[in-house]
Design a protein around this motif. Structure first.
Motif, PDB file in Angstrom:
ATOM      1  N   SER A 174       0.846  -1.197   0.000  1.00 51.57           N
ATOM      2  CA  SER A 174       0.000   0.000   0.000  1.00 51.57           C
ATOM      3  C   SER A 174       0.880   1.244   0.000  1.00 51.57           C
ATOM      4  O   SER A 174       1.830   1.341   0.792  1.00 51.57           O
ATOM      5  N   GLU A 175       0.568   2.186  -0.857  1.00 51.90           N
ATOM      6  CA  GLU A 175       1.233   3.483  -0.968  1.00 51.90           C
ATOM      7  C   GLU A 175       2.649   3.346  -1.533  1.00 51.90           C
ATOM      8  O   GLU A 175       3.578   2.916  -0.847  1.00 51.90           O
ATOM      9  N   ASN A 176       2.789   3.724  -2.766  1.00 51.87           N
ATOM     10  CA  ASN A 176       4.088   3.733  -3.416  1.00 51.87           C
ATOM     11  C   ASN A 176       5.084   4.541  -2.589  1.00 51.87           C
ATOM     12  O   ASN A 176       4.755   5.606  -2.065  1.00 51.87           O
ATOM     13  N   LEU A 177       6.292   4.046  -2.465  1.00 55.31           N
ATOM     14  CA  LEU A 177       7.284   4.654  -1.577  1.00 55.31           C
ATOM     15  C   LEU A 177       7.642   6.078  -2.011  1.00 55.31           C
ATOM     16  O   LEU A 177       7.724   6.994  -1.184  1.00 55.31           O
ATOM     17  N   ARG A 178       7.844   6.273  -3.283  1.00 50.64           N
ATOM     18  CA  ARG A 178       8.156   7.634  -3.764  1.00 50.64           C
ATOM     19  C   ARG A 178       6.972   8.565  -3.575  1.00 50.64           C
ATOM     20  O   ARG A 178       7.148   9.757  -3.270  1.00 50.64           O
ATOM     21  N   TRP A 179       5.760   8.040  -3.766  1.00 49.62           N
ATOM     22  CA  TRP A 179       4.569   8.869  -3.573  1.00 49.62           C
ATOM     23  C   TRP A 179       4.460   9.293  -2.111  1.00 49.62           C
ATOM     24  O   TRP A 179       4.132  10.451  -1.823  1.00 49.62           O
ATOM     25  N   HIS A 180       4.729   8.389  -1.199  1.00 52.03           N
ATOM     26  CA  HIS A 180       4.712   8.720   0.219  1.00 52.03           C
ATOM     27  C   HIS A 180       5.690   9.856   0.522  1.00 52.03           C
ATOM     28  O   HIS A 180       5.347  10.814   1.218  1.00 52.03           O
ATOM     29  N   THR A 181       6.894   9.752  -0.006  1.00 49.52           N
ATOM     30  CA  THR A 181       7.916  10.775   0.250  1.00 49.52           C
ATOM     31  C   THR A 181       7.490  12.115  -0.314  1.00 49.52           C
ATOM     32  O   THR A 181       7.620  13.156   0.342  1.00 49.52           O
ATOM     33  N   TRP A 182       6.975  12.106  -1.538  1.00 50.21           N
ATOM     34  CA  TRP A 182       6.553  13.360  -2.161  1.00 50.21           C
ATOM     35  C   TRP A 182       5.391  13.975  -1.408  1.00 50.21           C
ATOM     36  O   TRP A 182       5.382  15.190  -1.145  1.00 50.21           O
ATOM     37  N   LEU A 183       4.394  13.167  -1.066  1.00 49.97           N
ATOM     38  CA  LEU A 183       3.207  13.694  -0.410  1.00 49.97           C
ATOM     39  C   LEU A 183       3.547  14.264   0.961  1.00 49.97           C
ATOM     40  O   LEU A 183       3.052  15.339   1.336  1.00 49.97           O
ATOM     41  N   GLY A 220     -11.163  11.293  -7.444  1.00 51.11           N
ATOM     42  CA  GLY A 220     -10.175  11.994  -6.637  1.00 51.11           C
ATOM     43  C   GLY A 220      -9.433  11.070  -5.707  1.00 51.11           C
ATOM     44  O   GLY A 220      -8.219  11.200  -5.508  1.00 51.11           O
ATOM     45  N   LEU A 221     -10.151  10.106  -5.134  1.00 54.79           N
ATOM     46  CA  LEU A 221      -9.527   9.132  -4.239  1.00 54.79           C
ATOM     47  C   LEU A 221      -8.473   8.320  -4.974  1.00 54.79           C
ATOM     48  O   LEU A 221      -7.378   8.090  -4.453  1.00 54.79           O
ATOM     49  N   ARG A 222      -8.790   7.912  -6.183  1.00 59.33           N
ATOM     50  CA  ARG A 222      -7.826   7.121  -6.958  1.00 59.33           C
ATOM     51  C   ARG A 222      -6.570   7.937  -7.250  1.00 59.33           C
ATOM     52  O   ARG A 222      -5.451   7.405  -7.216  1.00 59.33           O
ATOM     53  N   ILE A 223      -6.732   9.219  -7.523  1.00 55.72           N
ATOM     54  CA  ILE A 223      -5.578  10.082  -7.794  1.00 55.72           C
ATOM     55  C   ILE A 223      -4.729  10.238  -6.538  1.00 55.72           C
ATOM     56  O   ILE A 223      -3.493  10.134  -6.568  1.00 55.72           O
ATOM     57  N   GLY A 226      -2.201   7.543  -5.498  1.00 60.68           N
ATOM     58  CA  GLY A 226      -0.921   7.504  -6.199  1.00 60.68           C
ATOM     59  C   GLY A 226      -0.701   6.192  -6.938  1.00 60.68           C
ATOM     60  O   GLY A 226      -1.598   5.354  -7.039  1.00 60.68           O
ATOM     61  N   PRO A 227       0.508   5.990  -7.444  1.00 61.33           N
ATOM     62  CA  PRO A 227       0.809   4.764  -8.192  1.00 61.33           C
ATOM     63  C   PRO A 227       0.638   3.524  -7.326  1.00 61.33           C
ATOM     64  O   PRO A 227       0.969   3.528  -6.144  1.00 61.33           O
ATOM     65  N   ARG A 228       0.135   2.461  -7.932  1.00 58.07           N
ATOM     66  CA  ARG A 228      -0.082   1.224  -7.185  1.00 58.07           C
ATOM     67  C   ARG A 228       1.131   0.306  -7.202  1.00 58.07           C
ATOM     68  O   ARG A 228       1.188  -0.660  -6.455  1.00 58.07           O
ATOM     69  N   ARG A 229       2.067   0.597  -8.050  1.00 62.00           N
ATOM     70  CA  ARG A 229       3.239  -0.278  -8.167  1.00 62.00           C
ATOM     71  C   ARG A 229       4.175  -0.102  -6.968  1.00 62.00           C
ATOM     72  O   ARG A 229       4.169   0.913  -6.284  1.00 62.00           O
ATOM     73  N   GLY A 230       5.015  -1.111  -6.736  1.00 62.82           N
ATOM     74  CA  GLY A 230       6.019  -1.051  -5.681  1.00 62.82           C
ATOM     75  C   GLY A 230       7.257  -0.345  -6.157  1.00 62.82           C
ATOM     76  O   GLY A 230       7.353   0.054  -7.321  1.00 62.82           O
TER      77      GLY A 230
END
Length: 241
Positions: A174-183, A220-223, A226-230
């Motif tokens: 859950s939650e792409n690592l780069r997306w977590h950092t950016w967010l 909006g929730l899907r956006i 973030g990315p679903r990939r690892g």
């Protein structure tokens, strides 16, 4: 904030797909999963403190029965709850006590246990880098990330190993690592923090309505997810009994 929507969006469907019943929300903070669940669920929340400023309520407005307590000694009968949730809890427990906490979570879960949170070395390294970046700017990191640094994260295999002897256990990311950092970085700066709160409040309002508004909320929730990939920041461990 948007990161709270990301947190709950990963676990709420895993509870709701059971249909209805009772939920134990361990480590809920002031506003846990109750307001994110639809009708048919009765929630009990347990935490050492329910004072978490800025916690965000979900679209359904539900509330929980709140009981102070410790994850290592839950005051409930065996298999008392249909679903048990521990969201972002294990990383706040010192490693030497995690086995006790997991044992208690398994004990009180009747149908499903969900243990979700940051896990693995890559996720820990990302949070340490975020904390270091804040200190370089002269900003004190929030207490939760300081506890991450102090306690470290469990490994996914550790979570799976603790659960698989008690039923059918599996892991999901859950939650792409780069997306977590950016967010996180975006929300910790102005005007990002203001935008995040306004956007999250609007998204929750849309999800609470029907028709076009709800459809827009789901987009909006899907956006926001973030990315679903690892690689993933969080690991979701699911035990079905």
């Amino acid at each position: 904030m948007l990161h709270q929507i990301v947190r709950y969006s990963a676990v709420v469907p895993l509870i709701e797909e059971l249909g209805s019943g009772t939920v134990l929300d361990v480590g809920s903070g002031s506003d846990g999963v109750a307001s994110w669940l639809g009708p048919g669920w009765t929630t009990t929340a347990v935490d050492r403190s329910f004072d978490v400023p800025g916690a965000m309520r979900g679209p359904h407005g539900g509330s929980a029965r709140m009981l102070p307590g410790d994850a290592r000694a839950l005051p409930f009968a065996d298999r008392e709850f249909d679903a048990v949730l521990a969201l972002d809890v294990m990383e706040h427990i010192p490693p030497e006590y995690r086995g006790e906490a997991l044992g208690e979570l398994v004990r009180v879960a009747g149908r499903r246990l969900i243990v979700a949170g940051p896990a693995g070395e890559a996720a820990l390294r990302a949070d340490r880098e975020l904390a270091a970046g804040l200190r370089e700017r002269g900003v004190t990191p929030p207490s939760w990330i300081v506890e991450h640094e102090a306690n470290g994260f469990p490994e996914p295999a550790e979570l799976l190993g603790a659960l698989e002897a008690h039923g059918r256990a599996r892991l999901a990311g859950s939650e792409n690592l780069r997306w977590h950092t950016w967010l996180f970085s975006f929300e910790f700066r102005r005007p990002g923090s203001h935008f995040s709160r306004a956007a999250s409040e609007a998204l929750v309002r849309w999800l609470a309505r029907g028709g076009v508004a709800r459809a827009l909320g789901r987009v909006g929730l899907r956006i926001v997810q973030g990315p679903r990939r690892g690689p993933h920041y969080r690991t979701v461990a699911i035990l079905d009994r």
